[in-house]
Enzyme design. Sequence first.
Site, PDB file in Angstrom:
ATOM      1  N   VAL A   1      -8.933   2.871  14.280  1.00  0.00           N
ATOM      2  CA  VAL A   1      -8.318   3.336  13.026  1.00  0.00           C
ATOM      3  C   VAL A   1      -8.658   2.414  11.852  1.00  0.00           C
ATOM      4  O   VAL A   1      -9.039   2.883  10.781  1.00  0.00           O
ATOM      5  CB  VAL A   1      -6.785   3.485  13.180  1.00  0.00           C
ATOM      6  CG1 VAL A   1      -6.154   3.983  11.886  1.00  0.00           C
ATOM      7  CG2 VAL A   1      -6.449   4.423  14.330  1.00  0.00           C
TER       8      VAL A   1
ATOM      9  N   ARG B   1       0.815  -1.207   0.000  1.00  0.00           N
ATOM     10  CA  ARG B   1       0.000   0.000   0.000  1.00  0.00           C
ATOM     11  C   ARG B   1       0.860   1.273   0.000  1.00  0.00           C
ATOM     12  O   ARG B   1       0.541   2.252  -0.675  1.00  0.00           O
ATOM     13  CB  ARG B   1      -0.916  -0.005   1.226  1.00  0.00           C
ATOM     14  CG  ARG B   1      -1.730   1.250   1.361  1.00  0.00           C
ATOM     15  CD  ARG B   1      -2.696   1.179   2.514  1.00  0.00           C
ATOM     16  NE  ARG B   1      -3.228   2.490   2.809  1.00  0.00           N
ATOM     17  CZ  ARG B   1      -4.245   3.057   2.190  1.00  0.00           C
ATOM     18  NH1 ARG B   1      -4.850   2.412   1.212  1.00  0.00           N
ATOM     19  NH2 ARG B   1      -4.658   4.260   2.516  1.00  0.00           N
TER      20      ARG B   1
ATOM     21  N   CYS C   1      -1.360  -4.624   3.807  1.00  0.00           N
ATOM     22  CA  CYS C   1      -1.743  -5.484   4.925  1.00  0.00           C
ATOM     23  C   CYS C   1      -3.213  -5.872   4.830  1.00  0.00           C
ATOM     24  O   CYS C   1      -4.040  -5.094   4.364  1.00  0.00           O
ATOM     25  CB  CYS C   1      -1.515  -4.758   6.243  1.00  0.00           C
ATOM     26  SG  CYS C   1       0.014  -5.193   7.070  1.00  0.00           S
TER      27      CYS C   1
ATOM     28  N   ARG D   1      -8.735   0.023   2.729  1.00  0.00           N
ATOM     29  CA  ARG D   1      -7.863   1.183   2.939  1.00  0.00           C
ATOM     30  C   ARG D   1      -7.853   2.005   1.655  1.00  0.00           C
ATOM     31  O   ARG D   1      -6.951   1.912   0.853  1.00  0.00           O
ATOM     32  CB  ARG D   1      -6.460   0.723   3.317  1.00  0.00           C
ATOM     33  CG  ARG D   1      -6.460  -0.054   4.603  1.00  0.00           C
ATOM     34  CD  ARG D   1      -5.118  -0.666   4.888  1.00  0.00           C
ATOM     35  NE  ARG D   1      -4.195   0.272   5.474  1.00  0.00           N
ATOM     36  CZ  ARG D   1      -2.955  -0.058   5.834  1.00  0.00           C
ATOM     37  NH1 ARG D   1      -2.497  -1.267   5.651  1.00  0.00           N
ATOM     38  NH2 ARG D   1      -2.165   0.833   6.385  1.00  0.00           N
ATOM     39  N   PRO D   2      -8.896   2.796   1.472  1.00  0.00           N
ATOM     40  CA  PRO D   2      -9.026   3.545   0.220  1.00  0.00           C
ATOM     41  C   PRO D   2      -7.994   4.665   0.106  1.00  0.00           C
ATOM     42  O   PRO D   2      -7.311   4.992   1.069  1.00  0.00           O
ATOM     43  CB  PRO D   2     -10.432   4.127   0.299  1.00  0.00           C
ATOM     44  CG  PRO D   2     -10.745   4.181   1.749  1.00  0.00           C
ATOM     45  CD  PRO D   2      -9.985   3.081   2.407  1.00  0.00           C
TER      46      PRO D   2
HETATM   47  C1  UD1 Z   1       0.015   4.436   7.769  1.00  0.00           C
HETATM   48  C2  UD1 Z   1       1.080   3.456   8.196  1.00  0.00           C
HETATM   49  C3  UD1 Z   1       0.455   2.268   8.912  1.00  0.00           C
HETATM   50  C4  UD1 Z   1      -0.434   2.736  10.067  1.00  0.00           C
HETATM   51  C5  UD1 Z   1      -1.423   3.788   9.587  1.00  0.00           C
HETATM   52  C6  UD1 Z   1      -2.230   4.410  10.720  1.00  0.00           C
HETATM   53  C7  UD1 Z   1       2.808   3.720   6.543  1.00  0.00           C
HETATM   54  C8  UD1 Z   1       3.564   3.127   5.405  1.00  0.00           C
HETATM   55  N1  UD1 Z   1       1.793   2.989   7.034  1.00  0.00           N
HETATM   56  O1  UD1 Z   1      -0.817   3.774   6.836  1.00  0.00           O
HETATM   57  O2  UD1 Z   1       1.505   1.435   9.418  1.00  0.00           O
HETATM   58  O3  UD1 Z   1      -1.160   1.632  10.578  1.00  0.00           O
HETATM   59  O4  UD1 Z   1      -0.734   4.859   8.909  1.00  0.00           O
HETATM   60  O5  UD1 Z   1      -1.379   4.948  11.667  1.00  0.00           O
HETATM   61  O6  UD1 Z   1       3.131   4.788   7.009  1.00  0.00           O
HETATM   62  N2  UD1 Z   1      -8.396   6.408   4.710  1.00  0.00           N
HETATM   63  C9  UD1 Z   1      -9.432   6.737   3.884  1.00  0.00           C
HETATM   64  N3  UD1 Z   1      -9.152   7.382   2.699  1.00  0.00           N
HETATM   65  C10 UD1 Z   1      -7.871   7.687   2.317  1.00  0.00           C
HETATM   66  C11 UD1 Z   1      -6.823   7.342   3.180  1.00  0.00           C
HETATM   67  C12 UD1 Z   1      -7.110   6.695   4.372  1.00  0.00           C
HETATM   68  O7  UD1 Z   1     -10.598   6.484   4.191  1.00  0.00           O
HETATM   69  O8  UD1 Z   1      -7.671   8.247   1.244  1.00  0.00           O
HETATM   70  C13 UD1 Z   1      -8.677   5.708   6.005  1.00  0.00           C
HETATM   71  C14 UD1 Z   1      -8.107   4.297   6.034  1.00  0.00           C
HETATM   72  O9  UD1 Z   1      -8.988   3.365   5.488  1.00  0.00           O
HETATM   73  C15 UD1 Z   1      -7.909   4.097   7.519  1.00  0.00           C
HETATM   74  C16 UD1 Z   1      -7.569   5.496   8.036  1.00  0.00           C
HETATM   75  O10 UD1 Z   1      -7.989   6.383   7.037  1.00  0.00           O
HETATM   76  O11 UD1 Z   1      -9.096   3.669   8.144  1.00  0.00           O
HETATM   77  C17 UD1 Z   1      -6.093   5.727   8.324  1.00  0.00           C
HETATM   78  O12 UD1 Z   1      -5.349   5.441   7.180  1.00  0.00           O
HETATM   79  P1  UD1 Z   1      -3.960   6.146   6.850  1.00  0.00           P
HETATM   80  O13 UD1 Z   1      -3.618   7.078   7.955  1.00  0.00           O
HETATM   81  O14 UD1 Z   1      -4.026   6.682   5.461  1.00  0.00           O
HETATM   82  O15 UD1 Z   1      -2.945   4.953   6.913  1.00  0.00           O
HETATM   83  P2  UD1 Z   1      -1.815   4.594   5.891  1.00  0.00           P
HETATM   84  O16 UD1 Z   1      -1.131   5.842   5.428  1.00  0.00           O
HETATM   85  O17 UD1 Z   1      -2.295   3.621   4.891  1.00  0.00           O
END
Ligand code: UD1
Length: 422
Positions: A331, A93, A117, A122-123
């Site tokens: 989260v 991702r 993962c 995880r959009p």
């Molecule tokens: C990053 C970390 C991961 C950690 C997570 C939360 C990295 C490489 N990975 O993942 O280890 O578990 O932060 O601390 O740094 N979401 C949306 N739309 C979006 C983006 C996110 O709805 O465009 C939602 C996701 O589904 C999730 C939440 O926001 O429920 C948090 O996601 P995000 O903070 O983006 O996590 P990552 O960057 O993928």
Amino acid sequence: MAEILIEGGRRLQGTVRVSGAKNAVLPILAASLLASRGVSAIEEVPSLLDVEHMIQTISAIGARVQREGTTLRVDATQLSSVEPPHDLVRRMRASFVVAGPLLARFGEAVVALPGGCNIGPRPVDLHMKGFEAMGARVTLENGCVHLQAPPGGLHGARIYLDIASVGATQNIMMAACLANGQTIIENAAKEPENVDLANYLNAMGARVRGAGTDTIRIDGVPELNGAVHSVIPDRIEAGTFLIAGAVLGEGVYVENAVSEHLTSLVAKLTEAGATLEDDVRGIRVWPIEQRRLRAIDVKTHYYPAYPTDLQAQMVAALTTATGTSMMTETVFENRFMHIAELQRMGAEIHIEGRTAVIEGVEALSGAQVTATDLRAGAALVIAGLMADGQTMVQGVHHIDRGYDDLVGKFQSLGAAIRRLES
Ligand code: UD1
């Protein structure tokens, strides 16, 4: 397929050194694509499968990457494509953060929708909304995101994130570095890894202010250079050893653990009966009385609250606490896959919606278990170290994604643990 074999019940003692942060080095490698001049030297790079994937991804589009020990030299001056191989991007991702740098520097990018993962949907809608606000045309074709900047390039914008997404903050921050004018990201993710990324961008010549707060301001500049940067220590790796040290330790010193990045964990372990002490080089955790933690309630949330990436490890440690603990995951949905495996080891846990209710038992017993994701894997290793008898952990490739020599580091603390390759 590798497996990890553990003889449980040994106490842990000694010093373990934390490696550079996975979640900082991945966006930093993506950011190195922004440099049209000069070579970057990125120091304290951990040896991980996810880092290898990111190196392969940026190499596949023309970046030249050389490893010298824990330093990576990245020359991205001559890139050959704005479309990294789809299979590489889908595998992880975090690869999606190459989109912002490519779009900003070349005005276009084609990036496959990411995998990652197995912890719920995880959009990347917030990443795309951010690019659109900066003038990009965003279309979805055959599972790939096509990004096209307007003639004249991206422009600055005021972007409010509905969720303080770590990845969306990174992607928008990187794209904004080369945009015309000022970009303001509101409700930005405050994670230390994003501050580290901002520090690297600034060393490259960018003008990023406010990283680590809710509001980040980026003034676009015409071009960026390579830079020297040392990656911050991995707070999740540090936290994993602190949790193991609390429940199993006879005095464990976690060198490189940065206490200001771990405030919520230290508070929760202290509430559970552990004694922790920090100095400039790391954090020491002392043995607990009766060798059992006290039950506590924990809720995961965005930084600086308790991290979702330390949820599974804490659940493992609480399985033998005195009393009933509650772990609420806010989260990610579906991040309780480790619980069925812990139950096989004798843990008494049931799930109520987003909360795991953990009834502490006297002891766990060894079993054959399978890691379903990275942090679940770490949790099962901790559980195996706590359990009576032998535990075999399968699905070790998940652990290799994000822990640099987890087995060797636990061995150095006196654990009876080894890796079997077959
Ligand atoms: C990053 C970390 C991961 C950690 C997570 C939360 C990295 C490489 N990975 O993942 O280890 O578990 O932060 O601390 O740094 N979401 C949306 N739309 C979006 C983006 C996110 O709805 O465009 C939602 C996701 O589904 C999730 C939440 O926001 O429920 C948090 O996601 P995000 O903070 O983006 O996590 P990552 O960057 O993928």
